[in-house]
Design a protein around this motif. Structure first.
Motif, PDB file in Angstrom:
ATOM      1  N   LYS A   1      36.993  22.942  81.426  1.00 26.03           N
ATOM      2  CA  LYS A   1      37.015  21.360  81.429  1.00 26.03           C
ATOM      3  C   LYS A   1      38.340  20.922  81.342  1.00 26.03           C
ATOM      4  O   LYS A   1      39.110  19.852  81.796  1.00 26.03           O
ATOM      5  CB  LYS A   1      36.178  20.827  80.081  1.00 26.03           C
ATOM      6  CG  LYS A   1      36.211  19.438  80.186  1.00 26.03           C
ATOM      7  CD  LYS A   1      35.193  18.772  78.873  1.00 26.03           C
ATOM      8  CE  LYS A   1      35.492  17.316  78.895  1.00 26.03           C
ATOM      9  NZ  LYS A   1      34.848  16.845  77.596  1.00 26.03           N
ATOM     10  N   GLY A   2      39.239  21.571  80.665  1.00 31.53           N
ATOM     11  CA  GLY A   2      40.739  21.503  80.431  1.00 31.53           C
ATOM     12  C   GLY A   2      41.458  21.531  81.576  1.00 31.53           C
ATOM     13  O   GLY A   2      42.327  20.927  81.925  1.00 31.53           O
TER      14      GLY A   2
ATOM     15  N   ASN B   1      54.593   4.883  74.753  1.00 33.80           N
ATOM     16  CA  ASN B   1      54.336   3.870  75.917  1.00 33.80           C
ATOM     17  C   ASN B   1      53.186   3.880  76.492  1.00 33.80           C
ATOM     18  O   ASN B   1      52.875   3.129  77.399  1.00 33.80           O
ATOM     19  CB  ASN B   1      55.668   4.267  76.698  1.00 33.80           C
ATOM     20  CG  ASN B   1      56.868   3.720  76.230  1.00 33.80           C
ATOM     21  OD1 ASN B   1      57.227   2.490  76.076  1.00 33.80           O
ATOM     22  ND2 ASN B   1      57.680   4.777  76.001  1.00 33.80           N
ATOM     23  N   LYS B   2      51.985   4.877  76.157  1.00 32.26           N
ATOM     24  CA  LYS B   2      50.941   4.893  76.836  1.00 32.26           C
ATOM     25  C   LYS B   2      49.743   5.139  75.513  1.00 32.26           C
ATOM     26  O   LYS B   2      50.034   5.094  74.510  1.00 32.26           O
ATOM     27  CB  LYS B   2      50.908   6.207  77.563  1.00 32.26           C
ATOM     28  CG  LYS B   2      51.901   6.211  78.748  1.00 32.26           C
ATOM     29  CD  LYS B   2      51.591   5.124  79.723  1.00 32.26           C
ATOM     30  CE  LYS B   2      52.757   4.889  80.557  1.00 32.26           C
ATOM     31  NZ  LYS B   2      52.365   3.906  81.750  1.00 32.26           N
ATOM     32  N   ILE B   3      48.469   4.894  76.399  1.00 29.82           N
ATOM     33  CA  ILE B   3      47.589   4.902  75.412  1.00 29.82           C
ATOM     34  C   ILE B   3      46.782   6.128  75.293  1.00 29.82           C
ATOM     35  O   ILE B   3      46.266   6.766  76.162  1.00 29.82           O
ATOM     36  CB  ILE B   3      46.160   3.829  75.940  1.00 29.82           C
ATOM     37  CG1 ILE B   3      47.090   2.364  75.839  1.00 29.82           C
ATOM     38  CG2 ILE B   3      45.193   3.710  75.028  1.00 29.82           C
ATOM     39  CD1 ILE B   3      46.373   1.295  76.601  1.00 29.82           C
ATOM     40  N   TYR B   4      46.501   6.646  74.085  1.00 30.95           N
ATOM     41  CA  TYR B   4      45.744   7.886  73.777  1.00 30.95           C
ATOM     42  C   TYR B   4      44.414   7.778  74.381  1.00 30.95           C
ATOM     43  O   TYR B   4      43.767   6.746  74.011  1.00 30.95           O
ATOM     44  CB  TYR B   4      45.862   8.482  72.272  1.00 30.95           C
ATOM     45  CG  TYR B   4      45.039   9.474  71.938  1.00 30.95           C
ATOM     46  CD1 TYR B   4      45.626  10.919  72.139  1.00 30.95           C
ATOM     47  CD2 TYR B   4      43.769   9.253  71.492  1.00 30.95           C
ATOM     48  CE1 TYR B   4      44.640  11.886  71.863  1.00 30.95           C
ATOM     49  CE2 TYR B   4      42.998  10.345  71.219  1.00 30.95           C
ATOM     50  CZ  TYR B   4      43.573  11.846  71.557  1.00 30.95           C
ATOM     51  OH  TYR B   4      42.539  12.545  70.932  1.00 30.95           O
ATOM     52  N   VAL B   5      43.761   8.726  75.058  1.00 33.71           N
ATOM     53  CA  VAL B   5      42.281   8.737  75.236  1.00 33.71           C
ATOM     54  C   VAL B   5      41.803   9.935  74.958  1.00 33.71           C
ATOM     55  O   VAL B   5      40.692   9.532  74.061  1.00 33.71           O
ATOM     56  CB  VAL B   5      42.330   8.920  76.862  1.00 33.71           C
ATOM     57  CG1 VAL B   5      41.004   8.939  77.389  1.00 33.71           C
ATOM     58  CG2 VAL B   5      42.930   7.653  77.512  1.00 33.71           C
ATOM     59  N   THR B   6      42.155  11.074  75.052  1.00 28.59           N
ATOM     60  CA  THR B   6      41.335  12.272  74.286  1.00 28.59           C
ATOM     61  C   THR B   6      42.128  13.656  74.057  1.00 28.59           C
ATOM     62  O   THR B   6      43.202  13.336  74.642  1.00 28.59           O
ATOM     63  CB  THR B   6      40.035  12.697  75.176  1.00 28.59           C
ATOM     64  OG1 THR B   6      39.138  13.384  74.402  1.00 28.59           O
ATOM     65  CG2 THR B   6      40.488  13.117  76.449  1.00 28.59           C
ATOM     66  N   ARG B   7      41.572  14.627  73.527  1.00 30.13           N
ATOM     67  CA  ARG B   7      42.300  15.840  73.585  1.00 30.13           C
ATOM     68  C   ARG B   7      41.114  16.686  74.023  1.00 30.13           C
ATOM     69  O   ARG B   7      40.110  16.759  73.770  1.00 30.13           O
ATOM     70  CB  ARG B   7      42.820  16.124  72.010  1.00 30.13           C
ATOM     71  CG  ARG B   7      43.319  17.677  71.789  1.00 30.13           C
ATOM     72  CD  ARG B   7      43.849  17.929  70.494  1.00 30.13           C
ATOM     73  NE  ARG B   7      44.515  19.055  70.435  1.00 30.13           N
ATOM     74  CZ  ARG B   7      45.618  19.106  70.036  1.00 30.13           C
ATOM     75  NH1 ARG B   7      46.147  18.144  69.800  1.00 30.13           N
ATOM     76  NH2 ARG B   7      46.117  20.441  70.073  1.00 30.13           N
ATOM     77  N   ILE B   8      41.753  17.637  74.778  1.00 29.81           N
ATOM     78  CA  ILE B   8      40.830  18.882  75.319  1.00 29.81           C
ATOM     79  C   ILE B   8      41.749  19.969  75.209  1.00 29.81           C
ATOM     80  O   ILE B   8      42.704  20.311  75.792  1.00 29.81           O
ATOM     81  CB  ILE B   8      40.563  18.663  76.751  1.00 29.81           C
ATOM     82  CG1 ILE B   8      39.613  17.547  76.995  1.00 29.81           C
ATOM     83  CG2 ILE B   8      39.841  19.726  77.324  1.00 29.81           C
ATOM     84  CD1 ILE B   8      39.487  17.032  78.629  1.00 29.81           C
ATOM     85  N   GLY B   9      41.075  20.927  74.231  1.00 28.62           N
ATOM     86  CA  GLY B   9      41.889  22.179  74.000  1.00 28.62           C
ATOM     87  C   GLY B   9      43.386  21.779  73.542  1.00 28.62           C
ATOM     88  O   GLY B   9      43.336  20.951  72.425  1.00 28.62           O
ATOM     89  N   ASN B  10      44.255  22.350  73.953  1.00 29.47           N
ATOM     90  CA  ASN B  10      45.793  22.211  73.465  1.00 29.47           C
ATOM     91  C   ASN B  10      46.310  20.925  74.345  1.00 29.47           C
ATOM     92  O   ASN B  10      47.640  20.596  74.020  1.00 29.47           O
ATOM     93  CB  ASN B  10      46.615  23.321  73.838  1.00 29.47           C
ATOM     94  CG  ASN B  10      46.130  24.670  72.924  1.00 29.47           C
ATOM     95  OD1 ASN B  10      45.931  24.399  71.846  1.00 29.47           O
ATOM     96  ND2 ASN B  10      45.934  25.630  73.452  1.00 29.47           N
TER      97      ASN B  10
ATOM     98  N   PHE C   1      49.702  13.758  80.403  1.00 33.72           N
ATOM     99  CA  PHE C   1      48.876  14.559  79.426  1.00 33.72           C
ATOM    100  C   PHE C   1      50.083  15.407  78.915  1.00 33.72           C
ATOM    101  O   PHE C   1      51.268  15.539  79.535  1.00 33.72           O
ATOM    102  CB  PHE C   1      47.906  15.768  79.970  1.00 33.72           C
ATOM    103  CG  PHE C   1      48.481  16.745  81.017  1.00 33.72           C
ATOM    104  CD1 PHE C   1      49.032  17.994  80.672  1.00 33.72           C
ATOM    105  CD2 PHE C   1      48.638  16.289  82.316  1.00 33.72           C
ATOM    106  CE1 PHE C   1      49.423  18.697  81.476  1.00 33.72           C
ATOM    107  CE2 PHE C   1      49.040  17.188  83.288  1.00 33.72           C
ATOM    108  CZ  PHE C   1      49.419  18.343  82.930  1.00 33.72           C
ATOM    109  N   PHE C   2      50.283  16.026  77.764  1.00 33.96           N
ATOM    110  CA  PHE C   2      51.093  17.030  77.233  1.00 33.96           C
ATOM    111  C   PHE C   2      50.552  17.965  76.227  1.00 33.96           C
ATOM    112  O   PHE C   2      49.551  17.695  75.775  1.00 33.96           O
ATOM    113  CB  PHE C   2      52.276  16.515  76.765  1.00 33.96           C
ATOM    114  CG  PHE C   2      52.234  15.492  75.433  1.00 33.96           C
ATOM    115  CD1 PHE C   2      52.649  16.247  74.118  1.00 33.96           C
ATOM    116  CD2 PHE C   2      51.895  14.254  75.427  1.00 33.96           C
ATOM    117  CE1 PHE C   2      52.718  15.454  73.053  1.00 33.96           C
ATOM    118  CE2 PHE C   2      51.815  13.763  74.239  1.00 33.96           C
ATOM    119  CZ  PHE C   2      52.008  14.188  73.017  1.00 33.96           C
TER     120      PHE C   2
END
Length: 122
Positions: free
Chosen positions: A22-23, A108-117, A94-95
């Motif tokens: 998925k990541g 400057n951007k809107i957080y959406v989600t975290r997948i793994g790292n 992503f980062f």
């Protein structure tokens, strides 16, 4: 193999080789969102090799890992992303916080989600 699949599978492998399937698809999703945005180049290769103020937008370009041969999961994830799969919706950034502070993105951007790292922003 198409040019898009060739490069997308390589950036997925280089950026998310150790991540879940998925990541991997999520990284491909971001690249495709950039391709489809007016704010970025309009090809997969163009997005991957884009520089901003002399700095490559993706660390594997600077490190040379973009040229590593992708594994089967990375190729499958690239195919899925190319077919329109969007596990992170309209995210264009992503980062990995363990490797980068991502200061500009966070501010400057809107957080959406975290997948793994990886953390994903739009």
């Amino acid at each position: 193999m198409s040019t898009d699949l060739y490069w997308l599978s390589r950036i997925i492998n280089a950026e998310a080789g150790a991540e879940s399937y998925k990541g991997k698809v999520a990284v491909g999703n971001v690249i495709m969102n950039r391709v489809n945005s007016n704010e970025f180049p309009d090809t997969v290769k163009g997005v991957i090799f884009e520089y901003y103020q002399g700095i490559p937008q993706f660390s594997p370009v600077a490190e040379g890992t973009i040229y590593n041969t992708p594994d089967a999961d990375s190729i499958a994830a690239a195919k899925e992303a190319l077919s329109g799969s969007k596990p992170v919706g309209n995210c264009t950034y992503f980062f990995n916080p363990a490797k980068s502070a991502g200061n500009w993105i966070v501010k400057n951007k809107i957080y959406v989600t975290r997948i793994g790292n990886h953390v994903f922003y739009k």
